[in-house]
Design a protein around this motif. Structure first.
Motif, short mmCIF file in Angstrom:
data_model
loop_
_atom_site.label_atom_id
_atom_site.label_comp_id
_atom_site.label_asym_id
_atom_site.label_seq_id
_atom_site.Cartn_x
_atom_site.Cartn_y
_atom_site.Cartn_z
N THR A 53 0.84 -1.19 0.00
CA THR A 53 0.00 0.00 0.00
C THR A 53 0.88 1.26 0.00
O THR A 53 0.40 2.34 0.30
CB THR A 53 -0.95 0.02 1.22
OG1 THR A 53 -0.18 -0.10 2.40
CG2 THR A 53 -1.99 -1.09 1.13
N ASP A 54 2.13 1.10 -0.36
CA ASP A 54 3.06 2.22 -0.47
C ASP A 54 2.88 2.85 -1.85
O ASP A 54 3.20 2.23 -2.88
CB ASP A 54 4.49 1.71 -0.28
CG ASP A 54 5.53 2.78 -0.42
OD1 ASP A 54 5.52 3.54 -1.41
OD2 ASP A 54 6.39 2.87 0.48
N GLY A 55 2.36 4.07 -1.89
CA GLY A 55 2.06 4.73 -3.16
C GLY A 55 3.25 4.90 -4.07
O GLY A 55 3.15 4.71 -5.28
N MET A 72 -5.58 -3.73 -8.18
CA MET A 72 -5.37 -2.92 -6.98
C MET A 72 -6.68 -2.76 -6.23
O MET A 72 -7.73 -2.56 -6.85
CB MET A 72 -4.86 -1.51 -7.35
CG MET A 72 -3.45 -1.47 -7.85
SD MET A 72 -2.97 0.27 -8.10
CE MET A 72 -1.41 0.04 -8.92
N ASN A 73 -6.60 -2.82 -4.92
CA ASN A 73 -7.79 -2.56 -4.13
C ASN A 73 -7.93 -1.04 -3.93
O ASN A 73 -7.10 -0.25 -4.40
CB ASN A 73 -7.73 -3.33 -2.80
CG ASN A 73 -6.58 -2.91 -1.91
OD1 ASN A 73 -6.14 -1.77 -1.90
ND2 ASN A 73 -6.07 -3.87 -1.13
N ALA A 131 -5.82 4.50 -3.90
CA ALA A 131 -5.72 5.78 -3.19
C ALA A 131 -4.26 6.15 -2.95
O ALA A 131 -3.86 7.31 -3.13
CB ALA A 131 -6.48 5.70 -1.87
N ALA A 132 -3.45 5.18 -2.59
CA ALA A 132 -2.03 5.44 -2.29
C ALA A 132 -1.27 5.89 -3.53
O ALA A 132 -0.50 6.86 -3.47
CB ALA A 132 -1.38 4.19 -1.70
N VAL A 133 -1.47 5.23 -4.66
CA VAL A 133 -0.74 5.63 -5.86
C VAL A 133 -1.27 6.98 -6.37
O VAL A 133 -0.50 7.82 -6.84
CB VAL A 133 -0.78 4.53 -6.96
CG1 VAL A 133 -2.12 4.42 -7.64
CG2 VAL A 133 0.31 4.77 -8.00
N VAL A 153 -11.95 6.25 -3.77
CA VAL A 153 -11.90 5.22 -4.81
C VAL A 153 -13.21 4.45 -4.83
O VAL A 153 -13.79 4.20 -5.90
CB VAL A 153 -10.71 4.27 -4.59
CG1 VAL A 153 -10.70 3.16 -5.64
CG2 VAL A 153 -9.40 5.05 -4.62
N ALA A 154 -13.72 4.08 -3.67
CA ALA A 154 -14.95 3.30 -3.58
C ALA A 154 -16.12 4.03 -4.24
O ALA A 154 -17.01 3.38 -4.81
CB ALA A 154 -15.27 2.98 -2.13
N GLN A 155 -16.13 5.35 -4.20
CA GLN A 155 -17.20 6.12 -4.84
C GLN A 155 -17.26 5.88 -6.35
O GLN A 155 -18.32 5.94 -6.95
CB GLN A 155 -17.00 7.62 -4.62
CG GLN A 155 -17.26 8.09 -3.22
CD GLN A 155 -17.00 9.59 -3.10
OE1 GLN A 155 -17.14 10.34 -4.06
NE2 GLN A 155 -16.61 10.02 -1.92
N LEU A 156 -16.11 5.62 -6.95
CA LEU A 156 -16.05 5.46 -8.41
C LEU A 156 -15.98 4.00 -8.86
O LEU A 156 -16.26 3.71 -10.02
CB LEU A 156 -14.83 6.21 -8.97
CG LEU A 156 -14.82 7.72 -8.80
CD1 LEU A 156 -13.60 8.31 -9.49
CD2 LEU A 156 -16.08 8.36 -9.33
N ARG A 157 -15.56 3.12 -7.97
CA ARG A 157 -15.41 1.72 -8.36
C ARG A 157 -16.77 1.11 -8.66
O ARG A 157 -17.74 1.35 -7.98
CB ARG A 157 -14.71 0.92 -7.27
CG ARG A 157 -14.37 -0.51 -7.73
CD ARG A 157 -13.74 -1.32 -6.63
NE ARG A 157 -12.37 -0.95 -6.35
CZ ARG A 157 -11.32 -1.42 -7.01
NH1 ARG A 157 -11.47 -2.27 -8.00
NH2 ARG A 157 -10.10 -1.04 -6.66
#
Length: 114
Positions: free
Chosen positions: A10-12, A70-71, A76-78, A98-102
């Protein structure tokens, strides 16, 4: 990929260098060659976290979708790395963004697979 068809970190910054830098270059400067890979650094379009998230989820032109790779936390991290580190914008990016658009179906999924 680090895991089975997916990333595990989860390291961007690491996600960017593992998944984006081969085309967009390590400093986000973009490249010309067999195709055009737009710059992600110093790019005003990158001020919108939702623009980046949408492209990660759905892909864009020759760029693949990361929907299944990617979850939400990883996207979000990247995105946070691209927005803040490559562009100097001050934006918080969350897994909830991210969840709003997935969406449930990945791009170009085959309806007959159901």
């Amino acid at each position: 990929f680090e895991g089975e068809n997916a990333f595990i970190t989860t390291d961007g910054k690491k996600l960017y260098h593992d998944s984006c830098a081969a085309c967009h270059m390590h400093k986000g400067e973009g490249a010309y060659g067999a195709g055009y890979y737009p710059p992600l650094a110093d790019n005003s379009k990158m001020e919108s976290k939702y623009y980046i998230i949408d492209i990660l989820i759905n892909g864009f032109r020759g760029m693949p979708s990361f929907h299944g790779m990617m979850n939400d936390e990883q996207m979000a991290a990247v995105t946070q790395y691209i927005v803040n580190d490559l562009n100097g914008f001050n934006e918080i990016v969350t897994a909830e963004d991210v969840a709003q658009l997935r969406h449930e179906k990945p791009p170009a999924s085959d309806p007959s697979d159901e």
